[in-house]
Scaffold this motif. Sequence first.
Motif, short mmCIF file in Angstrom:
data_model
loop_
_atom_site.label_atom_id
_atom_site.label_comp_id
_atom_site.label_asym_id
_atom_site.label_seq_id
_atom_site.Cartn_x
_atom_site.Cartn_y
_atom_site.Cartn_z
N GLN A 46 58.51 13.98 144.42
CA GLN A 46 58.08 14.82 143.67
C GLN A 46 57.31 14.09 142.62
O GLN A 46 57.28 13.03 142.41
CB GLN A 46 59.40 15.66 142.78
N ASP A 47 56.40 15.05 141.98
CA ASP A 47 55.61 14.35 140.72
C ASP A 47 55.53 15.56 139.58
O ASP A 47 56.50 16.24 139.72
CB ASP A 47 54.06 14.09 141.26
N ALA A 71 59.38 17.36 139.85
CA ALA A 71 60.63 16.71 139.56
C ALA A 71 61.30 17.71 138.79
O ALA A 71 60.82 18.45 137.56
CB ALA A 71 60.26 15.28 138.67
N GLN A 74 61.85 15.88 134.55
CA GLN A 74 60.84 15.04 134.27
C GLN A 74 60.76 13.83 133.36
O GLN A 74 60.09 12.88 133.48
CB GLN A 74 59.54 15.95 134.01
N MET A 93 62.02 11.21 135.67
CA MET A 93 60.90 10.70 136.49
C MET A 93 59.88 9.73 135.71
O MET A 93 59.53 8.42 136.31
CB MET A 93 60.19 11.99 137.00
N ASN A 126 59.20 5.63 136.28
CA ASN A 126 57.70 5.39 136.37
C ASN A 126 57.26 4.17 135.50
O ASN A 126 56.62 3.21 135.72
CB ASN A 126 56.79 6.30 136.39
N VAL A 156 57.75 10.25 143.03
CA VAL A 156 58.90 9.35 142.71
C VAL A 156 59.89 10.06 143.92
O VAL A 156 59.35 11.15 144.39
CB VAL A 156 59.93 9.45 141.48
N GLU A 214 62.99 11.92 144.43
CA GLU A 214 64.13 12.82 143.82
C GLU A 214 65.41 12.88 144.54
O GLU A 214 65.12 13.09 145.93
CB GLU A 214 63.59 14.13 143.54
N TYR A 227 66.49 9.52 140.19
CA TYR A 227 64.73 9.12 140.52
C TYR A 227 64.38 7.76 140.68
O TYR A 227 64.85 6.83 139.79
CB TYR A 227 63.85 9.75 139.19
N ALA A 270 61.69 5.12 141.51
CA ALA A 270 60.38 4.72 141.51
C ALA A 270 59.80 3.62 142.02
O ALA A 270 60.74 2.85 142.07
CB ALA A 270 59.87 4.72 139.73
N SER A 286 54.36 16.66 145.39
CA SER A 286 55.53 17.47 145.44
C SER A 286 56.03 18.06 146.67
O SER A 286 55.26 18.97 147.31
CB SER A 286 55.96 18.32 144.18
#
Lengths: 235, 312
Positions: free
Chosen positions: B32-33, B49, B52, B55, B59, B70, B72, B130, B132, B147
Motif C-alpha cells: 500500500q501507498d 494504506a 496512513q 505508514m 517510512n 509499505v 500492510e 506497516y 517499511a 496499492s
Amino acid sequence: MKIQAFGESALLIEFEQKISKDIHQQVMTCKEWIRKNIQSGITFLTPAYCSLCLGFDRQLWQAKELAQYIYSGFDQNVITEKQVGRVLRIPVCYELAPDREALEDQLGLDWTTFVEKHTASTYQVYMLGFLPGFPYMGILDAALQCKRKRNPRKQVPAQSVAIAGLQTGIYPMDAPGGWQLIGQTPMPILDIYTEQQFLFQVGDQVKFYSIDPEEFDLLKDAFRKGHWNWEECYE
Amino acid sequence: MLFEKGTGIGKNVMNNLLKLHFEKVGLQTSVQDFGRIGHQASGVPVGGAMDQKSMKRANLLVGNPLDTPVLEITLLGPRIRMEGSGVIAIAGADLSAQINGKRLLLNQLIKVEDGDILKFGRPKRGCRAYLAVGGEWLLPEWLGSRSAAFYLPDATPESIPTKGSTIGIRAWEGHQLSEISWLDGEEVPEYSIRVLPGPEFDTFSRVEVAHFFSQQYEVSNDSNRMGYRLEADVKIEGKRKELISSAVVPGTIQITSAGNPIILMRDAQTTGGYHRILNVIEEDLNKIAQMKAREKLRFSICKSSNPFKLLT
C-alpha cells in the motif's frame, strides 16, 4: 445549486435532484468551469447524476472560500459547453441473458420486444461508479423498468449487460452484483493493457446493437488478439 | 500509554537488491501507498494504506520518502525470508513480529541480513502493522499507485503477495541513528471517533441523531478495507426518501436501509445511494483502521471545525 462541505477536504455541489439530461449538463458544465477557473489544489472531481464532488487540498483552500468562489463565478443557467459526448456503438449478445425468463414474466414482454426496446434508445453515461469503469446509463424505456434481484449474485461475469430501475450498465470485471442480466458484450470495457483503459467517460452517448452467439465469439476472439479497430465503435 | 523509542537515520546509500520471499502470506497482506487519487470519475477507489500515520512513521524510520510503498499486514502476519540485506521498520499494530525467533520492537530501525526470517505471532494490539523497507520498491504502478487493487488483481499482481511470491527492493542501509520517541495508541475499552455532519445529516430527526450519538457501536465481523459495518441496539430505521446515487469518500458514514451505519474505508467504491449522515475526520480514520471486530466505539461531533452550509 447547493454547496456544502463534505468531510474536511471535499465539497458536494448538488443540483436539482432528478435524473435528466439537462441537469446532468449543468453538472458537466460546472465540472468544466472548475477545471478552467480553479487552477490548483483540486485533487479530484466526481460527477454523478445531479451532483459533483470536488476534492481539494486543505493546506491551500478552505471549504468556504471555494464554495463562495463557485457561487459567485459559476452560473448554472449558462450552459457554455454544449457537450455532445462521443457516441459509442456497443455489440451485445442478448442470448447470453441469465435473467431472461424472469424478466419476460416480470415485464410481460417477449424477448424480441425486449431487445428491440433496449437497442432503440441512445443512452447517456451519467456516472462511473460501483466498480472501476462501470457506466451508469439512462434513461431506460419505462416498459423495461425492473427491480434489482432480491438476492444479489455472488459473481456476475465480466462484460455482462444489466438493468435495474431506469438504468442500464455493464460489469467491467467479475464482481458480485444485484442487477438483472440481459446480455453480454464481447468488448472489454476496462482493459488495463491499453492506454485509455476505460472505454467509457461520463457524458458519452451509447447505442447497443444485437449480435448472435457466433458473432459474439468472433468479436471476443478479435478483441483478445487485438485485431479490432477501436475506432469502429465510435460513431 | 505505551512509550516506545524509535530511531531515525542519516542514510548511507548502498544500492543492493533485497528480496522479500513470502513463505506464508498471512490473513491479508498487501502493498500500500497513499493510493490513487484523481481517478474517482472513472469509478476507481482511492485505496491506499488504511492507517496512513503508521505508514508514514515506518517510512520515516528507514529514511524513505513518506509516500514509499509499505507492506500492510492484517492481524495474522506473513512469514518472509530475506535475500540480501537492508533496513526495515514496523509501525502500527503490535502483531508480535520476530526476526529469527527474536522479538522485534515497534518503531525501531532494524538491520536485516541474508537468510533472516521475519514472522509474526499473536496479535497483541491494533489490527494493521506497516512494514517499511529502506529503498526503492521494484513494483509496477497502476494509475500512479502501487496499492493493491483487490477488485482487479491483474492491475497490481505483485502488490498482492501469494505463497512463494517475491518483492524486490533496491535497498539501502542506514547508519547514524538518531532517536525518535513516539506515543503509540493503546487498546481502550471504547474508542471515540470524531465526525462532521454529512450531506444528508439534516434528513435525520433530532431523536435519531440523539440516538446515534448516545449509543455505543460494535465493529461487525463483516468489516474490511472497503468498509466497517457497525452494530448497535437502536437502529436508525426511519423511512427515508430514496436518493439518486452520488459521490462518497473514505470516511463517509452511511446508514443502510436496515438502519445500520457503515464507515466507508480506503477501498470503498466512489459512489453510493445510502444516506450519508456523517464523515469521520481524516485523522480518526487511521484510528478506525486499527480497530478489530467486536471492539467498541462512540461518535462525537467535531465542533471546532465549524461546518457550514450555504444555500441559494
